[in-house]
Write an enzyme that holds these catalytic residues in place. Structure first.
Site, PDB file in Angstrom:
ATOM      1  N   ASP A  86       0.510  -0.751   0.073  1.00 19.39           N
ATOM      2  CA  ASP A  86      -0.124   0.115   0.300  1.00 19.39           C
ATOM      3  C   ASP A  86       0.636   1.123   0.232  1.00 19.39           C
ATOM      4  O   ASP A  86       2.391   1.680   0.303  1.00 19.39           O
ATOM      5  CB  ASP A  86      -1.207  -0.238   1.286  1.00 19.39           C
ATOM      6  CG  ASP A  86      -1.709  -1.281   1.066  1.00 19.39           C
ATOM      7  OD1 ASP A  86      -1.992  -1.790   0.134  1.00 19.39           O
ATOM      8  OD2 ASP A  86      -2.282  -1.628   2.198  1.00 19.39           O
TER       9      ASP A  86
HETATM   10  N1  URA Z   1      -1.228  -6.430   3.529  1.00 26.88           N
HETATM   11  C1  URA Z   1      -1.410  -4.821   3.509  1.00 26.88           C
HETATM   12  O1  URA Z   1      -2.497  -4.262   4.387  1.00 26.88           O
HETATM   13  N2  URA Z   1      -0.959  -3.833   3.076  1.00 26.88           N
HETATM   14  C2  URA Z   1      -0.163  -4.197   2.520  1.00 26.88           C
HETATM   15  O2  URA Z   1       0.718  -2.769   2.111  1.00 26.88           O
HETATM   16  C3  URA Z   1       0.848  -5.457   2.046  1.00 26.88           C
HETATM   17  C4  URA Z   1       0.528  -6.689   3.517  1.00 26.88           C
END
Ligand code: URA
Length: 237
Positions: A101
């Site tokens: 993310d």
């Molecule tokens: N899980 C998440 O919630 N975000 C990420 O960036 C990676 C795994």
């Protein structure tokens, strides 16, 4: 020399099995001649076309990036945000393997090898993805058990996870928790914690298989060695 179906797959055109189907369906040519049986080997110099389109057979490259916060895991962004690809000085068309993310930091692989990317992302390949999350609150033993056994996301249960509470800060009501999973569903870690009533304040991927972030500050990257790439293939076999 490499097998034709392997070369097609590594260019990201199709999985190895699909490449075999394309060969048998007479959709593949080598130096202008249709190849319709499996087992043919090709060299770097051979010109391969699949469905009339020439394969881009550039050298394969593999990078490990320590992704900073505020960078988008994408090759381009229409909002003008910095992308992970733009952090790497490479002319070849690389792309991220899986997704972190915008606000998640840590280990991210980028490559131009489609077959390798598919292999790394396939949940059945049991590649450890090690996350460390700072969460609001303190996990109850029953919640830890729920995370370990799997949480239903989008109607499908996540596979078994390893969970380790590394630190509890009672004063601020936060915890640091390590979660090891093999899958990569959208926002998986945050949604797993949400499912047990805990918000993720900060999230970092500390390791993918044996690849950790040693020697890489935020925003820094390095090439994976041939040995590391082969070891990853060995891991999934
Ligand atoms: N899980 C998440 O919630 N975000 C990420 O960036 C990676 C795994």
């Amino acid at each position: 020399m490499e097998r034709l179906q392997k070369v097609i797959a590594s260019c990201g055109v199709a999985s190895r099995r699909k490449a075999e189907e394309l060969i048998l369906a007479k959709k593949v040519t080598v130096n202008g001649r249709v190849v319709s049986e499996l087992g043919v080997k090709v060299s770097d110099k051979d010109i391969i076309e699949v469905n009339g389109e020439r394969l881009n057979r550039e050298e394969k490259v593999y990078y490990l990036l320590n992704k900073p916060r505020g960078v988008i895991t994408s090759t381009t962004d229409d909002k003008g945000r910095t992308t992970v690809v733009s952090l790497i000085n490479e002319d070849k068309r690389i792309y991220p393997v899986g997704r972190l993310d915008y606000d998640t930091t840590g280990a991210l692989i980028l490559t131009n090898d489609g077959e390798f990317a598919n292999m790394m992302m396939h949940p059945s390949n049991n590649i450890d993805k090690v996350y460390v999350a700072k969460i609001k609150g303190i996990l109850l033993p029953s919640e830890i058990m729920q995370l370990k056994k799997g949480i239903v996301l989008d109607g499908v249960k996540t596979s078994n996870a390893k969970v380790k509470v590394k630190k509890i800060d009672k004063e601020n009501n936060t915890s640091i928790v390590e979660l090891i999973i093999h899958e990569g569903k959208n926002h998986q870690v945050k949604r797993m914690f949400e499912a047990v009533g805990k918000d993720v304040i900060k999230l970092k991927r500390e390791r993918i298989a044996f690849l950790d972030l040693r020697g890489l500050n935020s925003g820094e990257y390095r090439k994976l060695s041939h040995k590391e790439v082969s070891q990853l293939y060995v891991l999934v076999k």
